[in-house]
Design an enzyme around this catalytic site. Structure first.
Site, PDB file in Angstrom:
ATOM      1  CE  LYS A 169      -3.819   1.955   2.752  1.00 41.86           C
ATOM      2  NZ  LYS A 169      -4.667   1.703   3.951  1.00 41.86           N
ATOM      3  CB  SER A 249      -7.920   3.533   3.140  1.00 40.54           C
ATOM      4  OG  SER A 249      -6.988   2.984   4.070  1.00 40.54           O
ATOM      5  CB  SER A 273      -8.270   0.781   6.235  1.00 40.50           C
ATOM      6  OG  SER A 273      -8.975   1.999   6.319  1.00 40.50           O
TER       7      SER A 273
END
Length: 558
Positions: A169, A249, A273
């Site tokens: 990420k 996210s 997330s």
């Protein structure tokens, strides 16, 4: 003689220049007009999917994909198809066995995933807007592992993650690639490796690249699309591009694993997330106990609640990736000094159903038919199921934890890790001002949450009281039933109870549970007490093995 020498130099320089220009002229991707797609989503029943744009206005995919194109293009489609059954959807131990027996090399493993990324991400009809950076050295790094194997060089017992390509990420600091958190303000942010990346590399993992995310880990705008960032654009769900949400996210981590762009990916979570995008993309996601994994070198929201975690296609790989990131970090005040025995092997040792005691939430049984059927299946398999109604507990002040922590923690991150010559902001206030300078490009969905950070007047004393109360309330939500009935875990859906688990600092594992009539994925989430990760993984392995629900997205099977 001198004249001829100068002439030769000029010719060579000219040839080099022409060669460079030819390389620069390679166009792998062409920006397109996404207005028709945006218009098609204008009436989407989910208001968060009524997009303003899909394609990034900042990221040039040619810059991302050109450096490795020459090498990747050497793997023919025929060779790729030959590799397909050995790698696609296979777990780490299967892949390692192919390498050990000489049917596969580390180089071809990397090229296989790169081939898929180039195949789907450079086609505007299939792109998920997921991969936003690639490690330009990854092929050579894989070749070096092959050379060591040929020489029989093994300096220590290899961790199973050795040689496995991993995506990260893009809020996780990584040497050689920018760490942007999806924000234009950080698009030039060059940093050293975060602690968990150091651990991955120490254990031999190959960092393949970086993936998109909800900007600032979805703590920027309110009611905006999940999976959107000004830097990377709108991430799309492989099970239904522009049809289903990606979750956030860690949207890029979830979509990339679902589409088999890497062996696995790393996400981060503050509250949901990892669980949300794992569930939405039918992959296995683990949000660990706070302190199990280091957070230093990761763009923060909250030092109280943040954690990184593994996102994989199966439970076995999840345990392996989690194990590869473990380690005590003296720079992280929450880090716990323990080697957590049992984590690595958890995916290999499922718990017999007859030994399981699981809590099922009555409201979910009454309102969700897939969850209800799953509970019935678990009972039939031999698990003891206790149906219960969690107590009502207050969650007042949750937003203030995020507001005040981010106001302080982001300032610390920017001061400690960023180069002021490359990153021009040093606080949330600076970021708000920066974004307002070009709101159409930098904050098309506004920055309501950033503005809320600046206006939050919670004092230090009030914040500590909020944290204490919420941790107690979050644990009460789960513990009443867990303690009374001696439960191994509470069963939830997707990220439905992620907020309670977050404030309790409890781990949660989500595993594919099936698909709705629309084709949208749905997952079963196991929530346990602190540092019960190994037990959750064993429970999840039992469930996955008995009920193998994950199905590869149909448009990403070749």
């Amino acid at each position: 003689m001198k004249k001829y020498f100068l002439l030769l130099v000029i010719i060579l320089l000219s040839a080099c220049k022409n060669e460079q220009e030819n390389k620069e002229e390679v166009v792998l991707w062409t920006p397109y007009n996404d207005s028709i797609e945006v218009a098609a989503n204008a009436d989407h029943e989910n208001g968060r999917m009524q997009y303003k744009l899909i394609q990034s206005k900042i990221l040039d995919k040619n810059e991302v994909f050109s450096p490795l194109y020459e090498e990747v293009s050497k793997l023919t489609e025929a060779e790729y198809q030959k590799l397909l059954p050995m790698i696609l959807e296979q777990d780490i131990f299967v892949i390692r066995n192919h390498i050990k027996e000489g049917r596969l090399t580390y180089e071809n493993l990397v090229l296989f995933y790169l081939h898929r990324i180039y195949k789907y991400e450079l086609d505007n009809t299939t792109t998920l807007n997921t991969v936003i950076a690639l490690n330009k050295d990854v092929i050579e790094q894989a070749r070096e592992l092959d050379r060591l194997s040929e020489k029989g060089v093994v300096t220590k017992i290899q961790h199973p993650i050795y040689g496995m390509p991993i995506l990260l990420k893009d809020n996780i600091n990584t040497l050689g690639m920018k760490t942007t958190a999806g924000s234009i303000a950080l698009m030039d942010n060059e940093v050293d490796d975060s602690f968990i990346v150091q651990q991955l590399k120490k254990n031999g993992a190959l960092i393949l690249g970086k993936v998109n995310l909800s900007e600032w880990a979805y703590f920027l705008c309110s009611g905006c699309p999940v999976g959107y960032s000004a830097y990377g654009g709108q991430t799309l769900n492989p099970y239904g591009r522009r049809v289903f949400e990606t979750g956030g996210s860690s949207s890029g981590s979830g979509t990339a694993v679902a589409a088999n762009y890497a062996v696995a990916a790393v996400g981060t979570e503050t509250s949901g997330s990892i669980l949300s995008p794992s569930s939405q993309n039918s992959v296995v996601g683990l949000k660990p106990t706070i302190g199990l994994l280091s957070r230093s070198g990761i763009v923060p929201i909250s030092s109280t609640l943040d954690t990184s975690g593994p996102m994989t296609k199966n439970v076995k790989d999840n345990a392996i990736l989690l194990s590869a990131m473990l380690g005590y970090d003296e720079l992280d005040s929450a880090s716990v000094e323990d080697n957590f025995p049992g984590v690595l092997s958890a995916g290999l040792h499922p718990i017999p159903f007859s030994d399981m005691r699981l809590g099922a939430i009555k409201e979910l049984i009454q309102t969700d038919s897939i969850y209800k059927k799953t509970i019935e299946d678990l009972k039939e398999a031999g698990a003891t199921i206790v149906e219960f109604t969690p107590p009502e507990v207050a969650m007042n002040g949750f937003l203030s934890i995020l507001n005040i922590d981010m106001r302080n923690d982001l300032k610390s991150y920017l001061k400690e890790y960023t180069d002021p010559k490359l990153v021009k902001i040093s606080s949330v206030t600076d970021a708000v001002i920066f974004n307002n300078q070009d709101s159409l490009v930098r904050i098309p969905y506004g920055q309501a949450l950033f503005n809320g950070i600046l206006s939050d007047s919670t004092t230090t004393a009030e914040l500590e009281e909020i944290k204490s109360n919420l941790e107690k309330n979050g644990r009460t939500f789960f513990d009443n039933a867990m303690d009374k009935h001696k439960l191994d875990a509470v069963l939830s859906i997707n990220n439905y109870h992620a907020g309670y688990a977050a404030v309790a600092k409890y781990p949660a594992l989500t595993v594919p549970m099936g698909y709705k009539n629309t084709g949208e994925p749905i997952s079963l989430t196991f929530i346990g007490k602190q540092f019960s990760e190994a037990n959750l993984l064993r429970l999840g392995k039992s469930y996955e093995e008995k009920f193998p629900n994950r199905v590869l997205p149909k448009d990403y099977q070749n």
